[in-house]
Each structure stands twice: as structure tokens, then as C-alpha cells.
Scaffold this motif. Structure first.
Motif: not given
Length: 260
Positions: A50-52, A57-58, A154-158
Motif C-alpha cells: 500500500l505504501k509503495a 502514485l502521490t 519498482s514497477k507501479v503496475h506490478k
């Protein structure tokens, strides 16, 4: 590829989880304590996913700048608000992890191993070393290692895939099954905090966080076929690691019974 396609792909893993024999093995208060003492690691590393996502994203640094996508910014901040500072049964503000630990303590489950593990994470400043050095079941180690490898990549979609299909999308149904067994098998034990935690998750995930997480996947992948493919791959792996975690808890319950 779409959400519907991914759901079809991961249905066999979801079926395995929802039909897992573990649910029928939780028959006594000692079985319940064993379940909680293993499952708590999934509650903890969920917060790191969640924090990642929030970090990606923010804007969580200064000076502040508006993040790229206002929609995903809103979605993740809404989820963080509830997961990190929800109302407890007695009206306090706690994270869902802290609520879970309180529920463990209220029914006599041990948190000693958990505290030692978290202390080692702090002391080593390296979660992978702490996982390796721990005495956790190998499947629990594999579960944690997978989560933090996805975060480290560090790939946000993953990360969103592990969060959404490995966790949020699955939690309401799983916890409903577990909750039925708890209510049936432990009528004389005070499980009020635990039941509140499960019911709160069912309420949030089914009505709010689940749909929000699905929308987040859409926003992150859009028309990128490669991203959709990677989301599918991570989702399958995340569920397989969850099956391994369930296998580990079942094995520990059975091992304790053999010693009794």
C-alpha cells in the motif's frame, strides 16, 4: 487484455484458495491462534504494498509537486486513509495491522515471533536479510520475499497487481469463509476485535477498496499490452504465494496436533 481476462486466468488459483482445506482445520482456539500467528505477516506486508503505491502514485516528498494522474492519486489516498488510520471497535484510530495485532493479543495468540522479526527488519535495515534469518516457515518466507521483490522492482503496475488481485480482490470472500468458521467453532471465546477486523475488511474491500483497486489497474495499464501481460503474470504468482501461505498454516496446525 482486460480485468475480465485476468480474472479468467487467475480463477484456478482463486478456486484453490477458496476451497482450501485449511478452513476446515481451524477447529480449536489453538488452531485459530496458529492461523493468526502466520497470517499476520500477510497483513503486515500488505501495508508495505500500500505504501509503495502511495509513494509511486502521490507526492510524499518535499517540495511538493502534483503527481501525474489525479485519479490514481485519489484512489490510493482513499485506501491509505482507511487502512492506516481506521476506527477500531473501541473508537481509537489504528492501522489495520495494529488492529489485527490487538485482536491476536485479545484471544491469546503470541506476537513474540512477529515482534522479533520486525525488530530484525529494523536492526538489519534490510527486509530480505531479516526474512532469510527468521525462523518462519519456508512458505511464509517465500510469500514475504515475493512481496518485497515486487516492491523493489519498482514497477507501479506490478505492485498494483500484487495489491489488487493477490489481496484486495480476494480478501472479502476469503475472510467471509474464515469468519463463518470462527463464529461456529468459538462461540464461548471473546473474538469481538477479530470479528470486527474481518467484518471491517469485508465491508471496505467489497464495497470500496476492491472497485477502487480495479480502477487503479485500468488507469495504470490503459492500452499498454505489455503492462497488462505483466499484471497477469504477477497476479498469478501472488495467488500461488498465497496458496503456499495457506499450505504452511495447514501444515503447522497438523504438526501441532501430531505432537499433542
Amino acid at each position: 487484455m482486460t480485468i475480465s481476462t485476468i480474472n479468467q486466468t487467475i480463477q484456478p488459483q482463486k478456486d484453490t484458495l477458496l476451497q482450501h482445506p485449511l478452513y476446515e482445520k481451524v477447529k480449536t482456539i489453538d488452531d485459530l491462534r496458529q492461523f493468526l500467528e502466520c497470517h499476520v505477516y500477510a497483513v503486515w506486508d500488505f501495508m508495505s504494498l500500500l505504501k509503495a503505491l502511495q509513494n509511486k502514485l502521490t507526492c510524499t516528498t518535499t517540495p511538493w509537486f502534483a503527481s501525474e494522474n489525479p485519479e490514481t492519486r485519489y484512489l490510493i489516498n482513499e485506501i491509505v486513509l482507511a487502512e492506516e488510520s481506521d476506527l477500531t471497535l473501541d473508537g481509537k484510530r489504528l492501522s489495520h495491522f495494529e488492529m489485527y495485532v490487538e485482536a491476536m493479543q485479545s484471544c491469546g495468540a503470541s506476537t513474540d515471533e512477529l515482534k522479533a522479526f520486525l525488530k530484525n527488519v529494523v536492526d538489519t535495515k534490510n527486509v530480505f536479510i531479516a526474512i532469510k534469518q527468521s525462523d518462519l516457515h519456508e512458505n511464509v518466507k517465500a510469500f514475504l520475499d515475493f512481496t518485497f521483490r515486487v516492491i523493489e522492482e519498482s514497477k507501479v503496475h506490478k505492485i498494483a497487481a500484487a495489491f489488487t488481485f493477490g489481496r484486495e480482490d480476494l480478501i472479502p470472500t476469503m475472510f467471509t469463509e474464515i469468519l463463518k468458521n470462527f463464529q461456529q467453532n468459538f462461540p464461548d471465546v471473546d473474538l469481538s476485535k477479530l470479528i470486527y477486523y474481518f467484518e471491517r475488511h469485508i465491508e471496505l474491500d467489497a464495497d470500496e477498496h476492491g472497485p477502487m483497486a480495479m480502477q487503479m489497474i485500468h488507469e495504470l495499464c490503459q492500452d499498454d499490452a505489455q503492462k497488462w501481460k505483466e499484471v497477469e503474470e504477477v497476479s498469478v504468482l501472488a495467488l500461488e504465494k498465497r496458496i503456499g501461505l495457506w499450505d504452511a498454516i495447514e501444515e503447522k496446525i497438523e504438526a501441532r496436533l501430531e505432537l499433542a
